[in-house]
Design an enzyme around this catalytic site. Structure first.
Site, PDB file in Angstrom:
ATOM      1  N   HIS A   1       5.438  -9.258  30.213  1.00 40.54           N
ATOM      2  CA  HIS A   1       4.785  -7.969  30.388  1.00 40.54           C
ATOM      3  C   HIS A   1       3.313  -8.235  30.690  1.00 40.54           C
ATOM      4  O   HIS A   1       2.775  -9.302  30.352  1.00 40.54           O
ATOM      5  CB  HIS A   1       4.917  -7.123  29.117  1.00 40.54           C
ATOM      6  CG  HIS A   1       6.312  -6.636  28.877  1.00 40.54           C
ATOM      7  ND1 HIS A   1       6.627  -5.707  27.913  1.00 40.54           N
ATOM      8  CD2 HIS A   1       7.480  -6.956  29.487  1.00 40.54           C
ATOM      9  CE1 HIS A   1       7.939  -5.464  27.938  1.00 40.54           C
ATOM     10  NE2 HIS A   1       8.479  -6.210  28.885  1.00 40.54           N
TER      11      HIS A   1
ATOM     12  N   GLU B   1       0.570  -7.294  29.385  1.00 44.19           N
ATOM     13  CA  GLU B   1      -0.270  -7.633  28.224  1.00 44.19           C
ATOM     14  C   GLU B   1      -0.073  -9.089  27.814  1.00 44.19           C
ATOM     15  O   GLU B   1      -1.024  -9.783  27.434  1.00 44.19           O
ATOM     16  CB  GLU B   1       0.092  -6.744  27.019  1.00 44.19           C
ATOM     17  CG  GLU B   1      -0.115  -5.254  27.253  1.00 44.19           C
ATOM     18  CD  GLU B   1       1.164  -4.549  27.698  1.00 44.19           C
ATOM     19  OE1 GLU B   1       1.883  -5.091  28.567  1.00 44.19           O
ATOM     20  OE2 GLU B   1       1.429  -3.454  27.184  1.00 44.19           O
TER      21      GLU B   1
ATOM     22  N   CYS C   1       4.594  -1.848  24.523  1.00 42.18           N
ATOM     23  CA  CYS C   1       5.966  -1.686  24.042  1.00 42.18           C
ATOM     24  C   CYS C   1       6.066  -2.336  22.659  1.00 42.18           C
ATOM     25  O   CYS C   1       5.080  -2.849  22.123  1.00 42.18           O
ATOM     26  CB  CYS C   1       6.933  -2.359  25.011  1.00 42.18           C
ATOM     27  SG  CYS C   1       6.809  -4.173  24.969  1.00 42.18           S
TER      28      CYS C   1
ATOM     29  N   CYS D   1       4.881  -6.071  22.801  1.00 43.85           N
ATOM     30  CA  CYS D   1       3.437  -6.249  22.987  1.00 43.85           C
ATOM     31  C   CYS D   1       2.659  -5.702  21.794  1.00 43.85           C
ATOM     32  O   CYS D   1       1.614  -6.250  21.429  1.00 43.85           O
ATOM     33  CB  CYS D   1       2.993  -5.618  24.300  1.00 43.85           C
ATOM     34  SG  CYS D   1       3.745  -6.414  25.737  1.00 43.85           S
TER      35      CYS D   1
HETATM   36 ZN   LIG Z   1       5.289  -4.947  26.550  1.00 45.87          ZN
END
Ligand SMILES: [Zn+2]
Length: 201
Positions: A87, A89, A122, A125
């Site tokens: 992701h 991040e 999410c 993260c």
């Molecule tokens: Zn994430």
């Protein structure tokens, strides 16, 4: 340190940002004075990631919190890298930590760092944020905005902001939310893949 020998049966992992990323960034000595300017950069990264077809509609970056110096950008690379964990991040955090040569951005002697994410983190993260050592998290779109176009954000605590605050991480939400959400909608219009594990079941 490279722990993989050439004849190892498992692949050596590598992380590469798309070639276009440099073109989105200002000169190295630029300082992002305002929170909005930092968010605008990660939204621009997210938008370009959609336009180039290089990943999902998410951008992120690690900044020095007080000086506004960009340390490392990140974009979503899940599909292109064949790893569900890349992701935006996580990419930005990994880039910053590799660049600075530390697994802990909150280590003594370092300036305070912050993570800027075009959409709220999410569950993964969110969980990784305290481990990263950042002191502040800036978010654009809400995770409800990502869910609205079909992304699975995972089982995050209701009071995830409070959980981060309890660990000394300041959280700012809804920063340029409309602009960040527009990138999600652009991705949806383009028919970008919704790459949830097990198709979201
Ligand atoms: Zn994430």
């Amino acid at each position: 340190m490279n722990c993989c020998s050439d004849d190892q049966r498992f692949p050596q992992l590598s992380l590469c940002l798309p070639d276009w990323v440099e073109a989105v960034l200002p000169p190295v000595d630029h300082r992002f004075e305002t929170l909005e300017e930092r968010m605008a950069l990660v939204i621009a990264l997210a938008r370009r990631n959609v336009e180039e077809g290089s990943g999902g509609p998410f951008g992120a970056a690690i900044f020095e919190r007080d000086s506004g110096k960009l340390v490392a950008p990140g974009v979503n690379l899940v599909v292109s890298s064949c790893w569900s964990g890349w992701h935006a991040e996580m990419v930005a955090t990994a880039m910053a930590q590799q660049l600075l040569g530390t697994h802990d951005l909150g280590a003594e002697g370092l300036p305070a760092y912050e993570l800027v994410a075009s959409t709220e983190p999410c569950a993964m993260c969110f969980g990784a944020t305290p481990w990263s050592g950042v002191r502040r998290l800036l978010c654009g779109a809400r995770d409800a905005d990502a869910r609205a176009i079909g992304f699975d954000e995972g089982p995050k605590p209701m009071d995830w902001r409070g959980a981060l605050a309890a660990r000394g991480i300041e959280v700012v939400v809804d920063l340029l939310r409309d602009d960040a959400r527009a990138v999600l909608h652009q991705y949806q219009r383009q028919g970008g893949p919704i790459y949830n594990g097990r198709a979201g079941d």
